[in-house]
Design a protein around this motif. Sequence first.
Motif, short mmCIF file in Angstrom:
data_model
loop_
_atom_site.label_atom_id
_atom_site.label_comp_id
_atom_site.label_asym_id
_atom_site.label_seq_id
_atom_site.Cartn_x
_atom_site.Cartn_y
_atom_site.Cartn_z
N ALA A 145 -41.84 -3.74 8.02
CA ALA A 145 -41.27 -4.31 9.13
C ALA A 145 -40.65 -3.71 10.28
N PHE A 146 -40.16 -2.49 9.61
CA PHE A 146 -40.24 -1.48 10.70
C PHE A 146 -40.69 -0.89 11.64
N GLY A 147 -42.37 -0.98 10.94
CA GLY A 147 -43.76 -0.90 12.32
C GLY A 147 -43.50 -1.96 12.82
N ASP A 174 -42.31 -11.84 14.65
CA ASP A 174 -40.96 -12.08 14.80
C ASP A 174 -41.28 -12.74 13.00
N GLU A 175 -41.85 -13.54 13.39
CA GLU A 175 -42.04 -14.57 11.95
C GLU A 175 -42.24 -13.33 10.76
N LEU A 176 -43.64 -12.37 11.27
CA LEU A 176 -43.56 -11.54 9.97
C LEU A 176 -42.57 -10.70 9.48
N THR A 177 -41.66 -9.87 9.98
CA THR A 177 -41.26 -9.14 10.37
C THR A 177 -39.92 -9.70 9.29
N TYR A 178 -39.70 -10.86 9.93
CA TYR A 178 -38.67 -11.52 8.88
C TYR A 178 -38.43 -11.60 7.57
N GLN A 179 -39.89 -11.93 7.84
CA GLN A 179 -40.27 -12.64 5.83
C GLN A 179 -40.16 -11.70 5.26
N LEU A 180 -40.47 -10.12 5.93
CA LEU A 180 -41.08 -8.71 5.26
C LEU A 180 -39.25 -8.17 4.40
#
Lengths: 279, 465
Positions: free
Chosen positions: A152-154, A182-188
């Motif tokens: 998510a950091f990456g 954005d969505e993927l970061t949040y999922q992670l």
Amino acid sequence: MNSSGILSITTFVYATAAFLYIFAWVFKKDFPGKVATWVASVGLAGNISGFILRWIESYQMGIGRAPLSNLYESLVFFALTIALIYLVIEQKYRNRTMGAFAFPLAFLALAYASLSPNISDRIQPLVPALKSNWLIAHVVTCFIGYAAFAIAFGLSIMFILRQRAKTEGSILKRFPEPRVLDELTYQLIMLGFLFLSIGIITGAVWANSAWGRYWGWDPKETWSLITWFVYSTLIHARMMRGWHGKRIAWLSIVGFMAVMFTYFGVNLLPGLHSYGASG
Amino acid sequence: MVKNETSPDPKNRIWMFFASVKLTVALLLTLAVTSIIGTVIPQNESPAAYVNAYGENLYRIFSVLNFFDMYRSWWFQLLIIFLTINVVVCSLERLPKTWKIVSVKVPPFNADRFRDDNSKVDFQSQRSVQTLRQAFEPFICKKFNYCRVEETDKGVLLFGEKGRWTRLGAYIVHMSIIFLLVGALIGSIYGFEGFVNIPEGQTVNQIRLRNSNEIYPLDFDIRCDRFSVSFYETGTPKEYRSALTILEEEKPVLQKDIIVNDPLSYKGINIFQSSYGSLPSESLTLSISSREPQLGFNFVKETKIGEPVELPDGKGSVVIQDYTNSAQFGGRSIGEAFIGVLTPKEGEPVQVILPLRFPNFDRMRQGDFIIAVQDYEKKFYTGLQVAYDPGVPVVYLGFIVMILGCFITFFISHQRICIEVIRAGNSSRVMVAGTSNKNKLGMQQKIKRISEKLQGMSQVNSPTT
Ligand code: HEM
């Protein structure tokens, strides 16, 4: 060859994969990216074999325990989970630019384990406090959480860079769309938060079975709670206050700093947690 | 949440203050930042150590701010109380609305909302509306817990939904936090935590409390029958084991060997292996020999601490005065040792150190006599942590509920699907659309997959009808 040997070689395989991902992204080439995926998969296979072999070796030495009990072993497992989660996401979202930001983290984790002179790769028997099945549950869940936060950091860094992309031909435009990042970061982060919570909880149950208290505000415990507070803030800001994009990306970066401090920084503070600085 | 800042009613204003998510974010961040203090400043050390580390002035300031025991300070506890009120008030404020949504018997559907959805999928089919309906209905009803078919003048509408109850996920998580705090409160009011050292063979019936250092009586006795420690070849400890017996009115009622991670539990009180030490040894056997063998003698004598041993031929005497866990020599620790004084007939008395780990140590002294410990009585005491925490079951319940709640909140969504089949001459037109309250990308993919399935069903069997 022993497990440390395999893992040292895996470090170089990971380095190659990370380099290829970055190369493919910067020079806008597809072929090196495809090779990167193969190399990364081979690396993951090596990482998993090294992990399993180390387990077998500990039985051969008559120690017999899961390889999850010191700094070296936790880093090996950390690299393994980062690589695994990343490859799953790559399969699902079919965008290899993410590899340029996620895979170097797997490489760094393993390189730190294999190459740092301060970290011993000897298989040592467990001291009494670590002889508990909760140890395995605790370490596995914590590091799945940490790995999700790492990726998510990456992605958050990618998001922030992507927003600055102005010209059409910029290499930043090769990133997934900001909406997807954005969505993927949040999922992670949700995945990470769930596992961080389970990690803290299994740690608490373990502490209770070993010392009769589930919470003692020792620096490592406190820092894991600080991390939990940061990501909890992020989740509320997003769900209730509709935060998206840049602000979430920055919170995710702050959260990962807290993760790193929980993992490494706490050893610099006074305290008594089990992974000493010398690991 | 209802914004009501202009309300003149102060009660209402306080309520609204605590119902705000801004407050949640502020409190969570404040807790995150302030918690750092106690990890940088070691907690609960002695005042002298603090003055030494920070100087007089900083010590005073930190002391006033409770930085030396900050997690129990009034201001930190106040933050936690605020957080608790915040969760409770906010949940009470919103729960009725959510409950209304969740508890409906017949879920409402607004077909127009689905028709306007821009990620809907359309396709044509050669089959009639009723045939398609018969094919689709069981499929949708199997995939979604709730389903319903409505006839319209143009054709049929199929609705399906599942996971409506998952809208309660956040309340479940918040409830778990209440459990944790209530459990912690129960523990701090009714529980205790202390420690006790028991020499092998002895019995105690009281412990010392950790926080207040007071003596706390137990209503039973604990006897330590034996303590043993074993080591790996590398020298690191392998196991600490205490054989304990619980006695009620001097009668043994329970016996158990405890090791780290495997405590003994009696009447809800848990007894944990926590530390150990060796006790001053009372009696020992000394061997004394003369340096020059031809002159010599070599004799062995049993003695006790403080009891002088006469050397042969009136050459002087040795007395062992003390036993220590960690003797120092040349600035280094040499471990457990006996310390004594040798008084030769002529000359000054000299101190002799007899470390247990180095039997030949006394040779280095270059004296006329060489003294060594040949045997000694070794005794341990076991260090036990004794804890009673009736809040633990409530806390553990909170743990389980939190994991479930987080899982539901994050990964199970309220999904709704709408399929409209419209007559178009002999054939039909089909629209598939869906919504979800979270993971919208995932739902779009799911709709795509479902519509592919449906498309397959509407062609394979009877392409010519
Ligand atoms: C640490 C203590 C926590 C506090 C003080 C807190 C407080 C709040 C408050 C005041 C709200 C808004 C009111 C409401 O909808 O009920 C809220 C909403 C929410 N919280 Fe928490 N919360 C905490 C922990 C968590 C955790 C750990 C999660 C993780 C799953 C979580 C998930 C949510 C969600 C999903 C919402 C949105 C609810 C909705 O959409 O209706 N909360 N929280």
